[in-house]
Design a protein around this motif. Structure first.
Motif, PDB file in Angstrom:
ATOM      1  N   GLU A  45       0.855  -1.197   0.000  1.00 47.85           N
ATOM      2  CA  GLU A  45       0.000   0.000   0.000  1.00 47.85           C
ATOM      3  C   GLU A  45       0.876   1.227   0.000  1.00 47.85           C
ATOM      4  O   GLU A  45       1.916   1.249   0.675  1.00 47.85           O
ATOM      5  CB  GLU A  45      -0.845   0.057   1.284  1.00 47.85           C
ATOM      6  N   ASP A  46       0.436   2.261  -0.703  1.00 49.21           N
ATOM      7  CA  ASP A  46       1.148   3.536  -0.638  1.00 49.21           C
ATOM      8  C   ASP A  46       0.749   4.292   0.626  1.00 49.21           C
ATOM      9  O   ASP A  46      -0.240   3.981   1.266  1.00 49.21           O
ATOM     10  CB  ASP A  46       0.830   4.376  -1.883  1.00 49.21           C
ATOM     11  N   TYR A  47       1.566   5.301   0.934  1.00 51.68           N
ATOM     12  CA  TYR A  47       1.273   6.151   2.092  1.00 51.68           C
ATOM     13  C   TYR A  47       0.444   7.348   1.653  1.00 51.68           C
ATOM     14  O   TYR A  47       0.566   7.810   0.516  1.00 51.68           O
ATOM     15  CB  TYR A  47       2.577   6.669   2.718  1.00 51.68           C
ATOM     16  N   VAL A  48      -0.391   7.839   2.596  1.00 48.92           N
ATOM     17  CA  VAL A  48      -1.152   9.058   2.284  1.00 48.92           C
ATOM     18  C   VAL A  48      -0.708  10.244   3.137  1.00 48.92           C
ATOM     19  O   VAL A  48      -0.943  11.390   2.776  1.00 48.92           O
ATOM     20  CB  VAL A  48      -2.688   8.864   2.425  1.00 48.92           C
ATOM     21  N   SER A  49      -0.075   9.970   4.287  1.00 51.36           N
ATOM     22  CA  SER A  49       0.386  11.117   5.089  1.00 51.36           C
ATOM     23  C   SER A  49       1.543  10.728   5.994  1.00 51.36           C
ATOM     24  O   SER A  49       1.754   9.554   6.303  1.00 51.36           O
ATOM     25  CB  SER A  49      -0.760  11.680   5.935  1.00 51.36           C
ATOM     26  N   ALA A  50       2.282  11.771   6.390  1.00 48.56           N
ATOM     27  CA  ALA A  50       3.416  11.591   7.314  1.00 48.56           C
ATOM     28  C   ALA A  50       3.355  12.684   8.366  1.00 48.56           C
ATOM     29  O   ALA A  50       2.965  13.822   8.077  1.00 48.56           O
ATOM     30  CB  ALA A  50       4.732  11.695   6.554  1.00 48.56           C
TER      31      ALA A  50
ATOM     32  N   ALA B 226       9.699   6.088  -2.276  1.00 48.04           N
ATOM     33  CA  ALA B 226      10.385   6.306  -0.998  1.00 48.04           C
ATOM     34  C   ALA B 226      10.845   7.760  -0.889  1.00 48.04           C
ATOM     35  O   ALA B 226      10.744   8.384   0.174  1.00 48.04           O
ATOM     36  CB  ALA B 226      11.573   5.353  -0.869  1.00 48.04           C
ATOM     37  N   ALA B 227      11.339   8.310  -2.021  1.00 49.84           N
ATOM     38  CA  ALA B 227      11.848   9.686  -1.992  1.00 49.84           C
ATOM     39  C   ALA B 227      10.719  10.701  -1.796  1.00 49.84           C
ATOM     40  O   ALA B 227      10.886  11.697  -1.088  1.00 49.84           O
ATOM     41  CB  ALA B 227      12.618   9.977  -3.275  1.00 49.84           C
ATOM     42  N   VAL B 228       9.553  10.443  -2.405  1.00 51.28           N
ATOM     43  CA  VAL B 228       8.401  11.343  -2.218  1.00 51.28           C
ATOM     44  C   VAL B 228       8.012  11.351  -0.725  1.00 51.28           C
ATOM     45  O   VAL B 228       7.749  12.399  -0.127  1.00 51.28           O
ATOM     46  CB  VAL B 228       7.206  10.889  -3.094  1.00 51.28           C
ATOM     47  N   THR B 229       8.026  10.159  -0.124  1.00 51.10           N
ATOM     48  CA  THR B 229       7.682  10.049   1.298  1.00 51.10           C
ATOM     49  C   THR B 229       8.730  10.767   2.155  1.00 51.10           C
ATOM     50  O   THR B 229       8.404  11.479   3.116  1.00 51.10           O
ATOM     51  CB  THR B 229       7.585   8.557   1.696  1.00 51.10           C
ATOM     52  N   MET B 230       9.991  10.570   1.770  1.00 49.97           N
ATOM     53  CA  MET B 230      11.110  11.200   2.474  1.00 49.97           C
ATOM     54  C   MET B 230      10.961  12.734   2.437  1.00 49.97           C
ATOM     55  O   MET B 230      11.126  13.403   3.448  1.00 49.97           O
ATOM     56  CB  MET B 230      12.373  10.759   1.730  1.00 49.97           C
ATOM     57  N   ASP B 231      10.615  13.270   1.273  1.00 46.70           N
ATOM     58  CA  ASP B 231      10.414  14.720   1.147  1.00 46.70           C
ATOM     59  C   ASP B 231       9.275  15.182   2.070  1.00 46.70           C
ATOM     60  O   ASP B 231       9.374  16.216   2.727  1.00 46.70           O
ATOM     61  CB  ASP B 231      10.057  15.114  -0.303  1.00 46.70           C
ATOM     62  N   ALA B 232       8.191  14.387   2.106  1.00 44.77           N
ATOM     63  CA  ALA B 232       7.036  14.751   2.955  1.00 44.77           C
ATOM     64  C   ALA B 232       7.434  14.726   4.436  1.00 44.77           C
ATOM     65  O   ALA B 232       6.987  15.572   5.222  1.00 44.77           O
ATOM     66  CB  ALA B 232       5.874  13.789   2.708  1.00 44.77           C
ATOM     67  N   CYS B 233       8.284  13.780   4.810  1.00 40.95           N
ATOM     68  CA  CYS B 233       8.735  13.698   6.214  1.00 40.95           C
ATOM     69  C   CYS B 233       9.526  14.957   6.584  1.00 40.95           C
ATOM     70  O   CYS B 233       9.370  15.493   7.687  1.00 40.95           O
ATOM     71  CB  CYS B 233       9.627  12.475   6.441  1.00 40.95           C
ATOM     72  N   GLY B 234      10.363  15.416   5.648  1.00 46.34           N
ATOM     73  CA  GLY B 234      11.150  16.632   5.896  1.00 46.34           C
ATOM     74  C   GLY B 234      10.229  17.816   6.134  1.00 46.34           C
ATOM     75  O   GLY B 234      10.405  18.595   7.068  1.00 46.34           O
ATOM     76  N   LYS B 235       9.180  17.916   5.293  1.00 44.28           N
ATOM     77  CA  LYS B 235       8.225  19.024   5.427  1.00 44.28           C
ATOM     78  C   LYS B 235       7.469  18.898   6.765  1.00 44.28           C
ATOM     79  O   LYS B 235       7.271  19.892   7.472  1.00 44.28           O
ATOM     80  CB  LYS B 235       7.252  18.981   4.242  1.00 44.28           C
ATOM     81  N   ALA B 236       7.083  17.653   7.088  1.00 46.25           N
ATOM     82  CA  ALA B 236       6.333  17.426   8.334  1.00 46.25           C
ATOM     83  C   ALA B 236       7.198  17.801   9.546  1.00 46.25           C
ATOM     84  O   ALA B 236       6.689  18.367  10.523  1.00 46.25           O
ATOM     85  CB  ALA B 236       5.907  15.962   8.420  1.00 46.25           C
ATOM     86  N   ARG B 237       8.478  17.534   9.482  1.00 47.23           N
ATOM     87  CA  ARG B 237       9.370  17.874  10.598  1.00 47.23           C
ATOM     88  C   ARG B 237       9.499  19.397  10.732  1.00 47.23           C
ATOM     89  O   ARG B 237       9.410  19.954  11.821  1.00 47.23           O
ATOM     90  CB  ARG B 237      10.752  17.240  10.422  1.00 47.23           C
ATOM     91  N   ASP B 238       9.644  20.050   9.582  1.00 43.22           N
ATOM     92  CA  ASP B 238       9.828  21.513   9.605  1.00 43.22           C
ATOM     93  C   ASP B 238       8.576  22.244  10.062  1.00 43.22           C
ATOM     94  O   ASP B 238       8.658  23.250  10.764  1.00 43.22           O
ATOM     95  CB  ASP B 238      10.202  22.028   8.197  1.00 43.22           C
ATOM     96  N   THR B 239       7.395  21.741   9.661  1.00 38.12           N
ATOM     97  CA  THR B 239       6.155  22.472   9.961  1.00 38.12           C
ATOM     98  C   THR B 239       5.473  21.962  11.227  1.00 38.12           C
ATOM     99  O   THR B 239       4.615  22.649  11.785  1.00 38.12           O
ATOM    100  CB  THR B 239       5.141  22.305   8.804  1.00 38.12           C
ATOM    101  N   GLY B 240       5.808  20.750  11.642  1.00 40.73           N
ATOM    102  CA  GLY B 240       5.122  20.160  12.785  1.00 40.73           C
ATOM    103  C   GLY B 240       3.718  19.680  12.423  1.00 40.73           C
ATOM    104  O   GLY B 240       2.927  19.301  13.278  1.00 40.73           O
ATOM    105  N   GLU B 241       3.385  19.700  11.132  1.00 39.39           N
ATOM    106  CA  GLU B 241       2.033  19.351  10.692  1.00 39.39           C
ATOM    107  C   GLU B 241       2.004  17.975  10.028  1.00 39.39           C
ATOM    108  O   GLU B 241       3.022  17.528   9.498  1.00 39.39           O
ATOM    109  CB  GLU B 241       1.562  20.347   9.637  1.00 39.39           C
ATOM    110  N   ARG B 242       0.830  17.376   9.995  1.00 40.27           N
ATOM    111  CA  ARG B 242       0.630  16.152   9.225  1.00 40.27           C
ATOM    112  C   ARG B 242       0.675  16.547   7.755  1.00 40.27           C
ATOM    113  O   ARG B 242      -0.049  17.447   7.326  1.00 40.27           O
ATOM    114  CB  ARG B 242      -0.724  15.549   9.606  1.00 40.27           C
ATOM    115  N   THR B 243       1.536  15.878   6.975  1.00 32.38           N
ATOM    116  CA  THR B 243       1.739  16.283   5.577  1.00 32.38           C
ATOM    117  C   THR B 243       1.207  15.203   4.644  1.00 32.38           C
ATOM    118  O   THR B 243       1.510  14.012   4.826  1.00 32.38           O
ATOM    119  CB  THR B 243       3.259  16.495   5.319  1.00 32.38           C
ATOM    120  N   LEU B 244       0.447  15.625   3.658  1.00 33.54           N
ATOM    121  CA  LEU B 244      -0.136  14.653   2.728  1.00 33.54           C
ATOM    122  C   LEU B 244       0.912  14.164   1.729  1.00 33.54           C
ATOM    123  O   LEU B 244       1.820  14.903   1.338  1.00 33.54           O
ATOM    124  CB  LEU B 244      -1.323  15.264   1.986  1.00 33.54           C
ATOM    125  N   ILE B 245       0.768  12.911   1.314  1.00 33.92           N
ATOM    126  CA  ILE B 245       1.696  12.314   0.347  1.00 33.92           C
ATOM    127  C   ILE B 245       0.883  11.899  -0.879  1.00 33.92           C
ATOM    128  O   ILE B 245      -0.110  11.167  -0.743  1.00 33.92           O
ATOM    129  CB  ILE B 245       2.382  11.061   0.939  1.00 33.92           C
TER     130      ILE B 245
END
Ligand code: NAI
Length: 334
Positions: free
Chosen positions: A185-190, A305-324
């Protein structure tokens, strides 16, 4: 006929893969090496009776190289993989496929244009016996549907060069791929949580970190990444299903009973913990090339994996749940 392998990057893992190919894997041997550390690579080439090339591009073009292994530093992966595709040669690239999703997408596009799967990414968790058993249990629905996964990736220590983003880019990336493969399954958020820090970390590394991933069907994954845990290299993956839980055991071939204690050892590092997975990964890579049907992690998996990795970076910076969100998967990878 045995396949002639060219290896670009003769550092720590490059040397291990060269030994693996020459000493353990049937049907292939290393004929060429290249590294910007010329002296070391030339010495190695002499030792294993291979040819040294000044550049990775020359190695890839050589008629003495049928298939390519890329084990150089992360930012160089993309150009060598693209070059191998240009020459129509199979290429095994250590993770990450490229340093960001845009780079991975360029590789996917080049491979789609070539019209043939040539790229395999070094996500070796997929070759670990424990993960394979987890996948079988999930696929056969032995314990019903998987609902939640509790995972951890712990290293004993990390040095001063290991910075906050590397917890995902270098460490959590393994789980990001392995769990997507396990669940199909793909991921939808991080979402990233930065908990209380260990006193063993340094100023530029937040340690530990927590990642929460959600999949398309709503499965929730919590992953602890703790790279200064002090006690060993420790990988956990517990899958909670509707009627049971299945989890990874720490592999151990012996136990010790002494001084009133009964214990097994924890692997000190990833080389020890996953040695059999790396061997199996290369054995199957060579076999799949011989049969003309690549079966391992694809460029699309590297991109996902890289798309998810990018979303994790954004989620860390913003503190928000980030959609993938992934674009439509090209037919080549379905
Ligand atoms: P390393 O630093 O020991 O070796 C990398 C080598 O690449 C060095 O010898 C360096 O001189 C060479 N190099 C750098 N730029 C180059 C270029 N343009 N052309 C040719 N050679 C070049 O690093 P290590 O630990 O061997 O890691 C290499 C790669 O493998 C990294 O991308 C890393 O993420 C990946 N890796 C994957 C693991 C896994 O579990 N799948 C485990 C460890 C590393």
């Amino acid at each position: 006929m045995d396949l002639k392998v060219g290896v670009i990057g003769t550092g720590a893992i490059g040397i291990e893969h060269i030994k693996r190919i020459n000493e353990k894997v049937q049907g292939a041997y290393v004929t060429a090496v290249s590294d910007i550390n010329v002296e070391q690579a030339q010495r190695l080439a002499n030792q294993i009776d291979a040819v040294f090339f000044e550049t990775g591009e020359e190695l890839i073009a050589s008629p003495d190289v049928a298939i390519v292994v890329v084990t150089s530093w992360d930012p160089t992966h993309e150009k060598y993989v693209l070059e191998a595709i240009k020459h129509g040669k199979y290429v095994f690239c250590e993770k990450p496929l490229a340093t960001d999703s845009a780079g991975c997408k360029r590789i996917v596009d080049a491979e789609v244009k070539a019209g043939k799967k040539l790229v395999q990414v070094g996500f070796m968790r997929r070759y670990d016996r424990g993960y394979i058993e987890l996948k079988e249990a999930i696929e056969t629905k032995k314990f019903g549907e998987p609902l939640m996964l509790h995972c951890a990736h712990r290293n004993p220590t990390a040095d001063e060069n290991y910075l906050t983003p590397m917890a995902i880019i270098n460490t959590g990336i393994h789980e990001i791929d392995a769990l997507r493969w396990l669940l199909q399954e793909d991921y939808v958020s991080a979402q990233m949580i930065l908990p209380k820090q260990t006193s063993f970390t340094h100023e530029k590394l937040h340690d530990p970190q927590m990642l929460i991933l959600e999949t398309v069907s709503g499965i929730h994954i919590d992953l602890e990444i703790f790279v200064n845990c002090q006690f060993g290299y420790d990988i956990k993956c517990d899958v909670v299903c509707e009627t049971g839980e299945i989890g990874l055991e720490d592999p151990a071939y012996t136990h010790v009973k002494a001084k009133g204690k009964n214990y097994t050892k924890i692997a000190p590092d990833w080389q020890t913990r996953f040695v059999e997975a790396y061997d199996y990964e290369f054995e199957l890579w060579v076999r799949s090339i011989q049969t003309g049907n690549l079966t391992g992690p694809t460029a699309w998996d590297g991109y996902a994996a890289a798309v998810t990795m990018d979303a994790c970076g954004k989620a860390r910076d913003t503190g928000e749940r980030t959609l993938i969100q992934l674009p439509e998967c090209p037919a080549l990878y379905k």
